[in-house]
Scaffold this active site. Structure first.
Site, PDB file in Angstrom:
ATOM      1  N   LYS A 239       0.834  -1.201   0.000  1.00  0.00           N
ATOM      2  CA  LYS A 239       0.000   0.000   0.000  1.00  0.00           C
ATOM      3  C   LYS A 239       0.874   1.259   0.000  1.00  0.00           C
ATOM      4  O   LYS A 239       2.097   1.183   0.245  1.00  0.00           O
ATOM      5  CB  LYS A 239      -0.913  -0.041   1.231  1.00  0.00           C
TER       6      LYS A 239
ATOM      7  N   ASN B   6      -1.929  -0.337   7.409  1.00  0.00           N
ATOM      8  CA  ASN B   6      -1.283  -1.610   7.740  1.00  0.00           C
ATOM      9  C   ASN B   6      -0.381  -2.149   6.627  1.00  0.00           C
ATOM     10  O   ASN B   6      -0.139  -3.342   6.543  1.00  0.00           O
ATOM     11  CB  ASN B   6      -2.329  -2.629   8.194  1.00  0.00           C
TER      12      ASN B   6
ATOM     13  N   GLU C 165     -10.087 -10.556  -7.039  1.00  0.00           N
ATOM     14  CA  GLU C 165      -9.168  -9.419  -6.946  1.00  0.00           C
ATOM     15  C   GLU C 165      -8.130  -9.427  -8.077  1.00  0.00           C
ATOM     16  O   GLU C 165      -7.837  -8.387  -8.654  1.00  0.00           O
ATOM     17  CB  GLU C 165      -8.453  -9.448  -5.592  1.00  0.00           C
TER      18      GLU C 165
ATOM     19  N   TYR D 220     -12.577  -2.737  -2.500  1.00  0.00           N
ATOM     20  CA  TYR D 220     -13.075  -2.762  -1.114  1.00  0.00           C
ATOM     21  C   TYR D 220     -14.606  -2.745  -1.055  1.00  0.00           C
ATOM     22  O   TYR D 220     -15.166  -2.271  -0.065  1.00  0.00           O
ATOM     23  CB  TYR D 220     -12.489  -1.593  -0.333  1.00  0.00           C
TER      24      TYR D 220
ATOM     25  N   HIS E 200      -1.898  -5.353   1.656  1.00  0.00           N
ATOM     26  CA  HIS E 200      -3.153  -6.086   1.477  1.00  0.00           C
ATOM     27  C   HIS E 200      -2.796  -7.507   1.073  1.00  0.00           C
ATOM     28  O   HIS E 200      -1.822  -7.710   0.346  1.00  0.00           O
ATOM     29  CB  HIS E 200      -3.990  -5.453   0.366  1.00  0.00           C
TER      30      HIS E 200
END
Ligand code: UDP
Ligand code: MG
Length: 151
Positions: free
Chosen positions: A11, A122, A136, A51, A125
């Site tokens: 990310k 975080n 995905e 998402y 992913h």
């Protein structure tokens, strides 16, 4: 044991903190194979589709801004891993969603943080299941961007 695929995204916070090398090294412990990789500038459409299961959450708007890079850099590194039990092996090394609860030696435990805006930054992913991985990977990659024809 089943051969699976797993989408991993480094990310924008992971990229801005120069964690790419460390994350890829850590994931290499799985002995899975990388079959696709690219840098992506995430559009709102891609972010919202990725998402979609969190659309009703109160942090959704902030999450979309986060993955689009509004707080760090407008880049994400997308990787596809392949091999036996790929999703479970990767999720173990990645750690729990909330970095405060993630094992300290996991990627999220080491490098993640909870922001005062209420988003878990975080760092990575990882697909949660083979079904999600398929959805995905088809969203993030064209078939000709992957070394073997997976789907
Ligand atoms: N997230 C958050 N707060 C929450 C739950 C999730 O900020 O209470 C963010 C976090 O960045 C997470 C992403 O939304 O990685 C997707 O959530 P999911 O439940 O799918 O967790 P993951 O599969 O990434 O562990
Ligand atoms: Mg998830």
């Amino acid at each position: 044991m089943k051969v699976e695929q797993c989408l991993v995204l480094i990310k924008p916070d992971g990229l801005v903190k120069s964690l790419t090398g460390d994350i890829i090294s850590k994931l290499s412990e799985t002995q899975l194979v990388i079959v696709g990789a690219k840098i992506v500038q995430v559009t709102k459409e891609l972010a919202e589709e990725h998402y979609q299961h969190l659309r009703e959450e109160k942090f959704f708007g902030e999450l979309i801004r986060y993955i689009m890079g509004e707080f760090h850099t407008k880049r994400v590194l997308a990787l596809v891993y392949q091999g036996e039990d790929a999703t479970a092996k990767i999720r173990k090394i990645v750690g729990a969603t909330n970095p405060e609860l993630a094992e300290p030696i996991s990627i999220r435990g080491k490098y993640g943080r909870v922001t005062t805006r209420g988003v878990f930054e975080n760092v990575v992913h990882a697909s949660e299941s083979q079904k999600e991985a398929e959805r995905e990977i088809k969203l993030w990659f064209r078939p000709d961007e992957l070394v073997n024809t997976i789907f």
